[in-house]
Structure formats: structure tokens, C-alpha cells
Design a protein around this motif. Sequence first.
Motif, PDB file in Angstrom:
ATOM      1  N   ASN A  66       0.884  -1.237   0.014  1.00  0.00           N
ATOM      2  CA  ASN A  66      -0.008   0.053  -0.045  1.00  0.00           C
ATOM      3  C   ASN A  66       0.771   1.323  -0.077  1.00  0.00           C
ATOM      4  O   ASN A  66       0.354   2.191   0.548  1.00  0.00           O
ATOM      5  CB  ASN A  66      -1.010   0.011   0.991  1.00  0.00           C
ATOM      6  N   TYR A  67       2.034   1.279  -0.655  1.00  0.00           N
ATOM      7  CA  TYR A  67       2.823   2.484  -0.712  1.00  0.00           C
ATOM      8  C   TYR A  67       2.831   2.732  -2.149  1.00  0.00           C
ATOM      9  O   TYR A  67       3.322   3.915  -2.529  1.00  0.00           O
ATOM     10  CB  TYR A  67       4.175   2.153  -0.456  1.00  0.00           C
ATOM     11  N   SER A  68       2.141   2.264  -3.143  1.00  0.00           N
ATOM     12  CA  SER A  68       1.880   2.553  -4.575  1.00  0.00           C
ATOM     13  C   SER A  68       0.467   3.602  -4.503  1.00  0.00           C
ATOM     14  O   SER A  68       0.019   3.603  -3.799  1.00  0.00           O
ATOM     15  CB  SER A  68       1.828   1.387  -5.455  1.00  0.00           C
ATOM     16  N   LEU A  69       0.460   4.056  -5.887  1.00  0.00           N
ATOM     17  CA  LEU A  69      -0.854   4.587  -6.272  1.00  0.00           C
ATOM     18  C   LEU A  69      -2.164   3.814  -6.239  1.00  0.00           C
ATOM     19  O   LEU A  69      -2.013   2.656  -6.936  1.00  0.00           O
ATOM     20  CB  LEU A  69      -0.867   5.508  -7.408  1.00  0.00           C
ATOM     21  N   PHE A  70      -3.342   4.167  -5.630  1.00  0.00           N
ATOM     22  CA  PHE A  70      -4.532   3.263  -5.726  1.00  0.00           C
ATOM     23  C   PHE A  70      -5.503   4.032  -5.755  1.00  0.00           C
ATOM     24  O   PHE A  70      -5.994   4.929  -5.130  1.00  0.00           O
ATOM     25  CB  PHE A  70      -4.537   2.425  -4.194  1.00  0.00           C
ATOM     26  N   THR A  71      -6.162   4.004  -6.883  1.00  0.00           N
ATOM     27  CA  THR A  71      -7.229   4.863  -7.418  1.00  0.00           C
ATOM     28  C   THR A  71      -8.793   4.233  -6.986  1.00  0.00           C
ATOM     29  O   THR A  71      -8.883   3.216  -6.585  1.00  0.00           O
ATOM     30  CB  THR A  71      -7.238   4.970  -9.019  1.00  0.00           C
ATOM     31  N   TYR A  72      -9.655   5.203  -7.060  1.00  0.00           N
ATOM     32  CA  TYR A  72     -10.789   5.104  -6.809  1.00  0.00           C
ATOM     33  C   TYR A  72     -11.472   3.684  -7.672  1.00  0.00           C
ATOM     34  O   TYR A  72     -12.292   2.851  -7.261  1.00  0.00           O
ATOM     35  CB  TYR A  72     -11.767   6.125  -6.941  1.00  0.00           C
ATOM     36  N   ASP A  73     -11.027   3.965  -8.927  1.00  0.00           N
ATOM     37  CA  ASP A  73     -11.707   2.738  -9.946  1.00  0.00           C
ATOM     38  C   ASP A  73     -10.721   1.441  -9.462  1.00  0.00           C
ATOM     39  O   ASP A  73     -11.756   0.390  -9.562  1.00  0.00           O
ATOM     40  CB  ASP A  73     -11.207   3.131 -11.275  1.00  0.00           C
ATOM     41  N   GLU A  74      -9.883   1.294  -9.038  1.00  0.00           N
ATOM     42  CA  GLU A  74      -9.127   0.135  -8.551  1.00  0.00           C
ATOM     43  C   GLU A  74      -9.737  -0.465  -7.508  1.00  0.00           C
ATOM     44  O   GLU A  74     -10.037  -1.492  -7.146  1.00  0.00           O
ATOM     45  CB  GLU A  74      -7.506   0.376  -8.127  1.00  0.00           C
ATOM     46  N   ALA A  75     -10.077   0.210  -6.476  1.00  0.00           N
ATOM     47  CA  ALA A  75     -10.760   0.097  -5.097  1.00  0.00           C
ATOM     48  C   ALA A  75     -12.453  -0.442  -5.510  1.00  0.00           C
ATOM     49  O   ALA A  75     -12.793  -1.465  -4.910  1.00  0.00           O
ATOM     50  CB  ALA A  75     -11.276   1.459  -4.134  1.00  0.00           C
ATOM     51  N   LYS A  76     -13.020   0.189  -6.699  1.00  0.00           N
ATOM     52  CA  LYS A  76     -14.282  -0.298  -6.789  1.00  0.00           C
ATOM     53  C   LYS A  76     -14.272  -1.854  -7.484  1.00  0.00           C
ATOM     54  O   LYS A  76     -15.110  -2.642  -7.203  1.00  0.00           O
ATOM     55  CB  LYS A  76     -14.906   0.530  -7.903  1.00  0.00           C
ATOM     56  N   GLU A  77     -13.002  -2.368  -8.231  1.00  0.00           N
ATOM     57  CA  GLU A  77     -12.867  -3.310  -8.716  1.00  0.00           C
ATOM     58  C   GLU A  77     -12.622  -4.398  -7.665  1.00  0.00           C
ATOM     59  O   GLU A  77     -13.208  -5.702  -7.777  1.00  0.00           O
ATOM     60  CB  GLU A  77     -11.754  -3.232  -9.735  1.00  0.00           C
ATOM     61  N   VAL A  78     -11.842  -4.100  -6.520  1.00  0.00           N
ATOM     62  CA  VAL A  78     -11.760  -5.064  -5.453  1.00  0.00           C
ATOM     63  C   VAL A  78     -13.158  -5.222  -4.837  1.00  0.00           C
ATOM     64  O   VAL A  78     -13.309  -6.442  -4.341  1.00  0.00           O
ATOM     65  CB  VAL A  78     -10.765  -4.571  -4.615  1.00  0.00           C
ATOM     66  N   LEU A  79     -14.170  -4.382  -4.750  1.00  0.00           N
ATOM     67  CA  LEU A  79     -15.331  -4.798  -3.749  1.00  0.00           C
ATOM     68  C   LEU A  79     -16.085  -5.338  -4.760  1.00  0.00           C
ATOM     69  O   LEU A  79     -16.755  -6.600  -4.262  1.00  0.00           O
ATOM     70  CB  LEU A  79     -16.027  -3.195  -3.829  1.00  0.00           C
ATOM     71  N   ARG A  80     -16.294  -5.230  -6.180  1.00  0.00           N
ATOM     72  CA  ARG A  80     -16.925  -6.179  -6.758  1.00  0.00           C
ATOM     73  C   ARG A  80     -16.519  -7.548  -6.901  1.00  0.00           C
ATOM     74  O   ARG A  80     -17.084  -8.686  -6.791  1.00  0.00           O
ATOM     75  CB  ARG A  80     -16.685  -5.636  -8.428  1.00  0.00           C
ATOM     76  N   GLU A  81     -14.857  -7.605  -6.770  1.00  0.00           N
ATOM     77  CA  GLU A  81     -14.590  -8.948  -6.601  1.00  0.00           C
ATOM     78  C   GLU A  81     -14.882  -9.653  -5.437  1.00  0.00           C
ATOM     79  O   GLU A  81     -15.080 -10.882  -5.339  1.00  0.00           O
ATOM     80  CB  GLU A  81     -13.125  -9.041  -6.919  1.00  0.00           C
ATOM     81  N   LEU A  82     -14.838  -9.030  -4.418  1.00  0.00           N
ATOM     82  CA  LEU A  82     -14.930  -9.394  -2.996  1.00  0.00           C
ATOM     83  C   LEU A  82     -16.664  -9.962  -3.081  1.00  0.00           C
ATOM     84  O   LEU A  82     -16.847 -11.137  -2.583  1.00  0.00           O
ATOM     85  CB  LEU A  82     -14.841  -8.486  -2.085  1.00  0.00           C
ATOM     86  N   SER A  83     -17.377  -9.350  -3.760  1.00  0.00           N
ATOM     87  CA  SER A  83     -19.027  -9.675  -3.739  1.00  0.00           C
ATOM     88  C   SER A  83     -19.025 -11.156  -4.518  1.00  0.00           C
ATOM     89  O   SER A  83     -19.675 -12.156  -4.166  1.00  0.00           O
ATOM     90  CB  SER A  83     -19.690  -8.504  -4.552  1.00  0.00           C
ATOM     91  N   GLU A  84     -18.129 -11.242  -5.778  1.00  0.00           N
ATOM     92  CA  GLU A  84     -18.349 -12.546  -6.239  1.00  0.00           C
ATOM     93  C   GLU A  84     -17.537 -13.788  -5.497  1.00  0.00           C
ATOM     94  O   GLU A  84     -18.081 -14.514  -5.359  1.00  0.00           O
ATOM     95  CB  GLU A  84     -17.230 -12.303  -7.484  1.00  0.00           C
ATOM     96  N   ILE A  85     -16.657 -13.262  -4.821  1.00  0.00           N
ATOM     97  CA  ILE A  85     -15.910 -14.469  -4.042  1.00  0.00           C
ATOM     98  C   ILE A  85     -16.759 -14.758  -3.075  1.00  0.00           C
ATOM     99  O   ILE A  85     -16.992 -16.179  -2.559  1.00  0.00           O
ATOM    100  CB  ILE A  85     -14.685 -14.017  -3.274  1.00  0.00           C
TER     101      ILE A  85
END
Length: 301
Positions: A66-85
Motif C-alpha cells: 500500500n505504498y503505490s498509487l491506488f485509485t478509486y476505480d481500482e478500489a471499486k474493482e476490489v469490492l466487486r471481486e469480493l462480492s463475487e468471492i
Amino acid sequence: MIDRITIYIKDVEFDDVRERLDLSPSGVAKDESLIYSSTIKKLKFEYKGRRLNIAGSLHKYAKGDNYSLFTYDEAKEVLRELSEIVGIPLNRFVVFSIELGVNIQMDKDVERYLKILHSYKLHPFILMSPLKGTSKFKGSKCTFSEYVIKFYDKTFETIKRNRIPKEERYRIPANLLRYEIQLSRKHLKSLGFTNVTGKNLLSPLHYTRFKRLMKQIFNEIVFDDTVDYTGCLENDIKKHIFVLSDKYGYYLQCLKDYFGETAYRKERRRTNILLKRMSLLPKGELEAELKSKFEAVISKV
């Protein structure tokens, strides 16, 4: 921008998630029922009493750090993936706490910028506790009942927390200053985020408001950097220097103890007015650089 998060989902059937999450017994609850847990890409899943908890860093889940750049679009993709998992829609993901943070690449050693942090809403920044296994932590925090503001040396924290050997430290960006805000569900409600779920975190409205909150808090922080007092009144200069001194907090406490709450609140109001006026003065080199680079980073996330 969205990093660590704590989520709970109520009324979850154990058989619906056991195999999906590879849950295994990890402890015993107060009612003597078993607690099941697992870890997937640094996110912890815990099932207890028909409730599934998810905790950890969305940033680390996506990128391993978590020292790199992390955008809002990337966070949304993680949330969608968690829902699928998990196999559960995001509208049932209730956000219990959330951390907003950005990493700012500075020109000089991070400790120099940490030293100019003074206060937020007249609450002083104090040194953070040392990391486990180290004698120090290069950081300062300002703590309120429902939220915490932190600034710390992300380069130092990454190296020490992950025990990165010297020959591999070159890959960690130098002079990274971390600015983050930890928000509880209660504070989110007080800010108007009445029901934060995984689904409404996908809304650009929430993203805009989170971004505005980070900027608002940052812009109200008082820095103790070189100030150009040209054109200021003598009494204003004297009061400003006193407000930034170590003894000002003691003075406020004396007002409360010996003259009462009314005198204390009156002084705080006068001080806030003074600080806002003095904030318009030309900034010191370090403060000006930090504010400029923060604006550049927050525009990218």
C-alpha cells in the motif's frame, strides 16, 4: 484513496460461504460457538454467529502493498471481486470503519515535514507509538473520539513492518509521506454518510465526498513552518507564536480550570479566527511543498 476497511454481513448461512472462503476453526466465541476464519490476499474473513466480517487493506489485496498509487476505480474493482468471492451482493456489505489515505512523494527526508505538523482544530499532533520490534515510529497523529488523522514515514514503515532486507530496499520509493484518516461508522454518520455499504461505495458521490473530506481536513491543519510576518500587527505576531508554542495547550487548560468553560470557549474562537487569518500569509518552504504535492496526488486518486 480507500485503503483499510472493516465490513460485516449479517444473517449469513455458514454452508454458503465455508467452501468459497476456505474457512476453518480459529477460536471460540463467548457463547462457546466456534469461530471460523481465513485469509485471502491479506484480507481476513471471519465467521461468527451468522455474521461474516471482512477486514484489511483493499490496496494490499489489489497490489500486495500500500505504498503505490491506488485509485478509486481500482478500489471499486476490489469490492466487486469480493462480492463475487463471497457470493453476496454489495448492498449487504455494511461498512463499520474505513481508512482514507494517500502517499506523497517528498523531496526531502520525511522527518522534516513531520516536525512542522502542529495541530488540527487546536488539537496537537503527537508522536505515534513505535512499531513492534523497533525503538521508534516516524509519525505523528491527531486523535479525536471517532476519527484519527495520521502522517508518517511510509518508506520507513514499509521496510520495518515487512522486514525488507537492505539489498531489496531500492524498490521502495524514498521519502514517502503517508497522510491518512481513520473513520468509524459513527463519525461517517455524523458527516452525512448515513448508511455506507459496499454498493454505495461504488457511487461517484461517495468518492467525491471522501476526497473533499481529505482536502478539507488537510487544509485546516496548522503547520509550524517559517512564516513571513511582513505587514502583521505586533500583537498578532506575538499571539500566533504563542499559539504555536508547547505552552498554549497548558494555557487553555488553565482557562478552563480557573475561569470556566465560557472563557475557554471564547479563547478558542478567537484563536481559530487568528489562525485562519494567519494561514493566508506566505508559507514556509516545507509547508508550501507539502501542500502543492498533496494537491497533485489527491487529483490522481
